[in-house]
Design a protein around this motif. Structure first.
Motif, PDB file in Angstrom:
ATOM      1  N   LYS A   1       0.817  -1.209   0.000  1.00  0.00           N
ATOM      2  CA  LYS A   1       0.000   0.000   0.000  1.00  0.00           C
ATOM      3  C   LYS A   1       0.858   1.269   0.000  1.00  0.00           C
ATOM      4  O   LYS A   1       1.964   1.279   0.544  1.00  0.00           O
TER       5      LYS A   1
ATOM      6  N   ASP B   1       8.509  -0.376  14.763  1.00  0.00           N
ATOM      7  CA  ASP B   1       8.852   0.567  15.838  1.00  0.00           C
ATOM      8  C   ASP B   1       7.614   1.275  16.400  1.00  0.00           C
ATOM      9  O   ASP B   1       7.633   1.760  17.525  1.00  0.00           O
TER      10      ASP B   1
ATOM     11  N   LYS C   1       7.368  -1.047   9.902  1.00  0.00           N
ATOM     12  CA  LYS C   1       7.099   0.016  10.891  1.00  0.00           C
ATOM     13  C   LYS C   1       6.840  -0.579  12.269  1.00  0.00           C
ATOM     14  O   LYS C   1       6.015  -0.087  13.038  1.00  0.00           O
TER      15      LYS C   1
ATOM     16  N   LEU D   1      10.541  12.118   1.537  1.00  0.00           N
ATOM     17  CA  LEU D   1      10.255  11.451   0.265  1.00  0.00           C
ATOM     18  C   LEU D   1       8.833  11.761  -0.184  1.00  0.00           C
ATOM     19  O   LEU D   1       7.902  11.739   0.616  1.00  0.00           O
TER      20      LEU D   1
HETATM   21  N1  LIG Z   1       7.796   4.924  12.045  1.00  0.00           N
HETATM   22  C1  LIG Z   1       8.192   4.478  10.852  1.00  0.00           C
HETATM   23  N2  LIG Z   1       7.969   5.226   9.750  1.00  0.00           N
HETATM   24  C2  LIG Z   1       8.380   4.755   8.552  1.00  0.00           C
HETATM   25  C3  LIG Z   1       9.066   3.505   8.447  1.00  0.00           C
HETATM   26  N3  LIG Z   1       9.360   3.313   7.128  1.00  0.00           N
HETATM   27  C4  LIG Z   1       8.888   4.398   6.464  1.00  0.00           C
HETATM   28  N4  LIG Z   1       8.301   5.263   7.305  1.00  0.00           N
HETATM   29  C5  LIG Z   1       7.670   6.555   6.973  1.00  0.00           C
HETATM   30  O1  LIG Z   1       6.528   6.295   6.211  1.00  0.00           O
HETATM   31  C6  LIG Z   1       6.302   7.327   5.278  1.00  0.00           C
HETATM   32  C7  LIG Z   1       6.005   6.767   3.907  1.00  0.00           C
HETATM   33  O2  LIG Z   1       7.105   6.118   3.405  1.00  0.00           O
HETATM   34  P1  LIG Z   1       7.353   5.816   1.854  1.00  0.00           P
HETATM   35  O3  LIG Z   1       8.661   5.152   1.778  1.00  0.00           O
HETATM   36  O4  LIG Z   1       7.153   7.025   1.029  1.00  0.00           O
HETATM   37  O5  LIG Z   1       6.177   4.761   1.549  1.00  0.00           O
HETATM   38  P2  LIG Z   1       5.810   4.104   0.149  1.00  0.00           P
HETATM   39  O6  LIG Z   1       4.600   4.805  -0.347  1.00  0.00           O
HETATM   40  O7  LIG Z   1       5.515   2.681   0.461  1.00  0.00           O
HETATM   41  O8  LIG Z   1       6.973   4.264  -0.773  1.00  0.00           O
HETATM   42  C8  LIG Z   1       7.551   8.224   5.315  1.00  0.00           C
HETATM   43  O9  LIG Z   1       7.237   9.399   6.014  1.00  0.00           O
HETATM   44  C9  LIG Z   1       8.559   7.410   6.094  1.00  0.00           C
HETATM   45  O10 LIG Z   1       9.432   8.226   6.856  1.00  0.00           O
HETATM   46  C10 LIG Z   1       9.300   2.752   9.656  1.00  0.00           C
HETATM   47  O11 LIG Z   1       9.897   1.677   9.670  1.00  0.00           O
HETATM   48  N5  LIG Z   1       8.841   3.287  10.822  1.00  0.00           N
END
Ligand SMILES: Nc1nc2c(ncn2[C@@H]2O[C@H](COP(=O)(O)OP(=O)(O)O)[C@@H](O)[C@H]2O)c(=O)[nH]1
Ligand SMILES: [Mg+2]
Lengths: 123, 301
Positions: free
Chosen positions: B9, B124, B122, B33
């Motif tokens: 997603k 954490d 995520k 990002l």
């Molecule tokens: N708390 C937390 N936030 C995360 C983690 N991985 C990504 N994010 C945050 O989730 C948001 C979306 O991430 P993104 O990489 O753009 O998601 P994508 O749409 O799947 O590519 C960003 O603001 C990241 O900083 C994680 O392991 N823990």
């Protein structure tokens, strides 16, 4: 490759009959393996030996080919230094050890280690 | 060129993880990002000749529908690895599962031998004492829903070393003839009388092989070291330096990290205090020539 424990055992065997320390160094003067009363002794002997060796070999090279052996008679002992493969072998003995026997020992050890240490650069 | 699909997603963290592993981002930078639109392709080259083509698929619903209908063949053909990322905090698990299963169906018909990795991401954000329980529940559900396919699951977070564990295992699954590399590493470890030798990919610092004679007991040590050294390497490059090697000495052990080949770093752990640093360094220098040859042969084809 160098098998560090095996080399230490061989050096240990030579450290008898008035020989206080037997040390294997690389050309930069770092200890590769040794048999001595203490780490501190080995480090000091190693540093002095490699320094003396490098100074002598610089002077000798130009006239009679590379330095291969060095005997030093000091106030508190005697030292034999030789080249084995690309490494330096150093024996430190008490003052009552005769130069002849020290030289013989050093040569025997050099002969024994020459072939295995030449292969160290292989895998 | 190996094709890797990164799906899940929108907002689940796909672009974040690939940027940290392959593009030297630190976790904090990922907040900036932007959302991924449609599919972003990136090419990575690991170990000199292992070429990966990473398809980061934007997970917005409109794209998702497209992937399964009009772009189905294009997306799901010739896939070597599918990585599906689940946001553990997702409010709509049913919908996630629905897309996941559609994805598996498409994979089954178009790339039936693809390896499948599911990351519960995520972690954490979950309270520490709940993590095991929630993760285990999700894994059970995923395994049932994935049948008849077998999947490998990991819990991950960009904020700790778990990300390195998952990606090390993904990359490991892609290396041809990795057993050969491991047997040579075993030999190296035995001869130089090391406790353990670990091989890292040079750019990502992912662990690709190891040989252990004496186990120090911490099962997370590899990913912790990947994480720490990668961060250290990045901070070196920010000050214009490039990381080459380090030696860490402690009362009970000495650790050497040094470059091995053009594409790898090695870590050698020695606990015998009588073995001199110079001897170990000399052995690393000797191994260097050997492993360069080996690497050349391994990727020659
Ligand atoms: N708390 C937390 N936030 C995360 C983690 N991985 C990504 N994010 C945050 O989730 C948001 C979306 O991430 P993104 O990489 O753009 O998601 P994508 O749409 O799947 O590519 C960003 O603001 C990241 O900083 C994680 O392991 N823990
Ligand atoms: Mg994205």
């Amino acid at each position: 490759m160098l098998k560090p424990k095996l080399i230490s055992q061989v050096l240990q065997q030579a450290t008898t009959g008035g020989v206080k320390a037997t040390i294997l160094l690389n050309l930069e003067g770092s200890l590769l393996a040794f048999a001595a009363q203490s780490d501190r002794d080995a480090r000091i002997y190693g540093a002095l030996t490699s320094n003396i060796w490098s100074i002598y070999s610089k002077h000798v090279k130009t006239e009679t080919g590379p330095l291969s052996f060095l005997m030093l008679e000091c106030e508190e002992g005697k030292v034999a230094v030789s080249m084995v493969s690309t490494m330096i072998l150093c024996l430190v003995a008490q003052e009552d050890v005769e130069l002849g026997i020290l030289k013989a020992k050093s040569e025997a050890l050099t002969r024994h280690l020459e072939a295995p240490l030449s292969r160290v650069t292989g895998y | 060129m190996k094709k890797i699909l990164l799906m899940g997603k929108s907002g689940s963290g796909k672009t974040s993880m690939r940027s940290i592993i392959f593009s030297n981002y630190i976790a904090r930078d990922t907040r900036r990002l932007g959302a991924t639109i449609d599919v972003e392709h990136s090419h990575v080259r690991l170990l000199g000749n292992l070429r990966l083509n990473l398809w980061d698929c934007g997970g917005q619903e409109t794209f998702m529908e497209n992937y399964f209908v009009s772009q189905r063949d294009h997306i799901f053909k010739n896939v070597e690895v599918l990585i599906y990322v689940f946001d553990v905090e997702s409010r709509d698990i049913e919908k996630d599962m629905h897309y996941y299963q559609s994805c598996l169906e498409a994979i089954m018909t178009n790339s039936k031998d693809a390896k499948i990795f599911c990351l519960i991401h995520k972690m954490d954000l979950v309270q520490e004492d709940q993590r095991d329980r929630i993760y285990n529940e999700r894994v059970l559900e995923l395994q049932t829903r994935s049948l008849p396919l077998q999947v490998t699951t990991f819990r991950t977070s960009i904020w700790d070393e778990t990300l390195y564990k998952a990606w090390s295992s993904i990359v490991y699954s892609l290396i041809p003839n990795v057993q050969l590399l491991e047997s040579h590493l075993d030999n190296f470890c035995k001869i130089c009388e090391a406790d353990e030798i670990v091989l890292f990919e040079r750019m990502t610092f992912l662990v690709i092989a190891h040989s252990t004679r004496i186990d120090n007991g911490d099962v997370h040590r590899f990913e912790k070291i990947s994480n720490i050294i990668k961060q250290f390497k990045l901070s070196c490059s920010r000050t214009q330096g490039s990381f080459q090697s380090m030696e860490v000495r402690h009362a009970n052990f000495a650790g050497f990290i040094d470059y091995l080949t053009n594409n790898t770093y090695v870590m050698v752990i020695m606990s015998d205090p009588t073995i001199q640093s110079a001897a170990t360094q000399m052995n690393i220098a000797v191994a260097r020539k050997h492993f360069e040859k080996l690497e050349g042969a391994q990727f020659a084809k």
